[in-house]
Enzyme design. Structure first.
Site, mmCIF file in Angstrom:
data_model
loop_
_atom_site.group_PDB
_atom_site.id
_atom_site.type_symbol
_atom_site.label_atom_id
_atom_site.label_comp_id
_atom_site.label_asym_id
_atom_site.label_seq_id
_atom_site.Cartn_x
_atom_site.Cartn_y
_atom_site.Cartn_z
ATOM 1 C CG HIS A 13 -1.804 1.226 1.119
ATOM 2 N ND1 HIS A 13 -3.138 1.031 1.447
ATOM 3 C CD2 HIS A 13 -1.739 2.532 1.210
ATOM 4 C CE1 HIS A 13 -3.594 2.175 1.266
ATOM 5 N NE2 HIS A 13 -2.779 3.313 1.260
ATOM 6 C CG HIS A 15 -0.619 7.347 -1.017
ATOM 7 N ND1 HIS A 15 -2.028 7.367 -1.737
ATOM 8 C CD2 HIS A 15 -0.864 6.581 0.201
ATOM 9 C CE1 HIS A 15 -2.986 6.722 -0.771
ATOM 10 N NE2 HIS A 15 -2.143 6.160 0.326
ATOM 11 C CG ASN A 41 -4.885 8.466 -3.296
ATOM 12 O OD1 ASN A 41 -3.876 8.106 -3.563
ATOM 13 N ND2 ASN A 41 -4.922 9.265 -2.049
ATOM 14 C CE LYS A 99 -7.869 2.241 -0.723
ATOM 15 N NZ LYS A 99 -6.768 2.805 -0.152
ATOM 16 C CG HIS A 136 -9.677 4.672 3.052
ATOM 17 N ND1 HIS A 136 -8.628 5.434 3.188
ATOM 18 C CD2 HIS A 136 -10.610 5.274 4.365
ATOM 19 C CE1 HIS A 136 -8.397 6.373 4.541
ATOM 20 N NE2 HIS A 136 -9.908 5.901 5.117
ATOM 21 C CG HIS A 174 -4.648 2.405 5.855
ATOM 22 N ND1 HIS A 174 -6.081 2.341 6.059
ATOM 23 C CD2 HIS A 174 -4.541 3.113 4.621
ATOM 24 C CE1 HIS A 174 -6.797 2.825 5.006
ATOM 25 N NE2 HIS A 174 -5.805 3.448 4.164
ATOM 26 C CG ASP A 245 -1.393 4.862 4.198
ATOM 27 O OD1 ASP A 245 -1.756 5.527 2.893
ATOM 28 O OD2 ASP A 245 -2.210 5.352 5.064
ATOM 29 C CB ALA A 260 -5.100 12.926 6.141
HETATM 30 C C1 NCD Z 1 -3.391 9.104 2.067
HETATM 31 C C2 NCD Z 1 -3.000 10.144 1.023
HETATM 32 O O1 NCD Z 1 -2.508 11.267 1.464
HETATM 33 O O2 NCD Z 1 -3.053 9.919 -0.239
HETATM 34 N N1 NCD Z 1 -3.450 9.802 3.524
HETATM 35 C C3 NCD Z 1 -3.439 9.243 4.487
HETATM 36 O O3 NCD Z 1 -3.574 9.758 5.542
HETATM 37 N N2 NCD Z 1 -3.286 7.976 4.602
HETATM 38 C C4 NCD Z 1 -4.710 8.443 1.696
HETATM 39 C C5 NCD Z 1 -5.173 7.361 2.399
HETATM 40 O O4 NCD Z 1 -4.552 6.305 2.254
HETATM 41 O O5 NCD Z 1 -5.940 7.514 3.216
HETATM 42 ZN ZN ZN Z 2 -3.287 5.222 1.879
#
Ligand code: NCD
Ligand code: ZN
Length: 349
Positions: A13, A15, A41, A99, A136, A174, A245, A260
């Protein structure tokens, strides 16, 4: 000096973002991880075969020259998700998984799903074709307390899905609560666990003033939940596997709007290892990092090995993000300024 040699891990997982951030952060993952499931995302989410192919190309182009790292692409489910696109993308190895973001649950999720039941037909097809569903797991109902959103999601949404589609390969992403730990084990699904949720509880966000460095979603919970997550991650049980994550946000945005996401890829393995050592579970680390994920997803583990050594590892305060020669921002990693006890030594041939 203690050492540990394990099969190369995967990050289930991650980003990776786009543009200069992607180019600057990808080496932290590609150096020591064989594969990663790349979250869809992006600013404009990855909802089609074409956009996944083009995003994958951008990622591969951003990799350091000799890297064999493999990005595994996902399709972002929306209310209008096209079932043919989804299944054909999976069958043709464009999508590794789909997802599900409930609408507005987290960063860049405004295109997410408003009514999950409307996707049941798609879940049926995914179940039949063996396509994994990554979730999620938080409700977005503003009447639900932010700290209860995972638990309420499990009761309201996930439990009915798991019952109705017993063969669907579901990953609750997560996880942050003991409730999720129990649900995952009792319902034959998988779960990723992040390094930060093993280290911090919700107090971290309020220590020395409001501190968005420790704000991510799902938000960290009470200490008892952190302890349950540590027990689950270090148990060696097949349903729990590594998913960082890692979610970078430029410092200026994080400080400005408290968005976040915690960036942990530069320290992820060392961070997890610290926990496994503290829990006297170093023997189970390879299962969590390199074996349980491949087994769940039905892919072979990586062949190469990496070596980790226990020696002081001072973590930098910030990672600079360059665009050509100019610094366009900084990102604060997890454990910034701390000295961890483990360090990755390199690939073992
Ligand atoms: C993630 C993001 O910034 O893309 N943020 C997070 O707090 N984990 C998105 C996600 O996985 O919720
Ligand atoms: Zn994430």
């Amino acid at each position: 000096m203690k050492t540990l040699t394990i099969l190369k891990p995967d990050d289930w997982h991650l980003h990776l973002r786009e543009g200069p951030v992607l180019k600057n952060i990808i080496p932290f993952t590609s150096e020591y991880f064989g594969r990663a499931i790349v979250m869809p995302n992006t600013k404009i989410p990855i909802t089609s075969i074409d956009s996944a192919i083009s995003y994958k190309k951008t990622i591969v182009e951003a990799l350091p020259g000799s890297s064999k790292f493999e990005p595994l692409m996902t399709m972002y489910l929306t209310d209008e998700a096209d079932k043919r696109e989804l299944i054909s993308g999976f069958k043709n190895n464009v999508f590794f998984a789909a997802k599900l973001y409930p609408a507005n649950a987290t960063t860049n999720s405004s295109y997410g799903v408003k009514k999950i039941e409307n996707l049941y037909e798609i879940f049926e097809l995914m179940q039949d074709s063996g396509m994994p569903l990554l979730i999620h797991g938080e409700v977005t109902d503003t009447e639900v307390d932010v700290f209860d959103r995972e638990e309420v999601f499990i009761d309201r949404e996930l439990s009915p899905i798991a019952k109705r589609f017993p063969k669907l390969k579901i990953v609750l992403e997560h996880i942050t609560t003991s409730y999720a730990v129990d649900f995952v084990q009792e319902n034959n699904i998988g779960a990723t666990i992040t390094p930060h949720h093993l280290h911090i509880n919700r107090n971290a966000m309020f220590f020395g003033g409001l501190n968005s460095d420790f704000y991510c979603l799902p938000v960290a919970k009470r200490e008892k939940h952190r302890l349950a997550l540590r027990k689950a991650a270090t148990s060696g049980k097949e349903c729990f596997f590594l998913g960082t994550d890692s979610a970078p946000h430029l410092r200026k945005w994080k400080a400005f709007c408290g968005c976040a996401g915690i960036f942990n890829s530069p320290v992820a393995l060392e961070s997890y290892l610290t926990v496994f050592e503290e829990e006297n579970a170093l023997d189970n680390f390879e299962k969590f990092s390199s074996l349980n994920g491949p087994k769940f997803y039905n892919v072979p583990p990586n062949k190469e090995r990496i070596k980790l050594v226990s020696k002081p590892n001072k973590i930098v305060d910030f990672i600079d993000v360059f665009e050509q020669e100019n610094i366009v921002g900084q990102i604060k990693p997890l454990h910034a300024g701390e000295t961890l006890k483990w360090q990755v030594d390199g690939i073992v041939n």
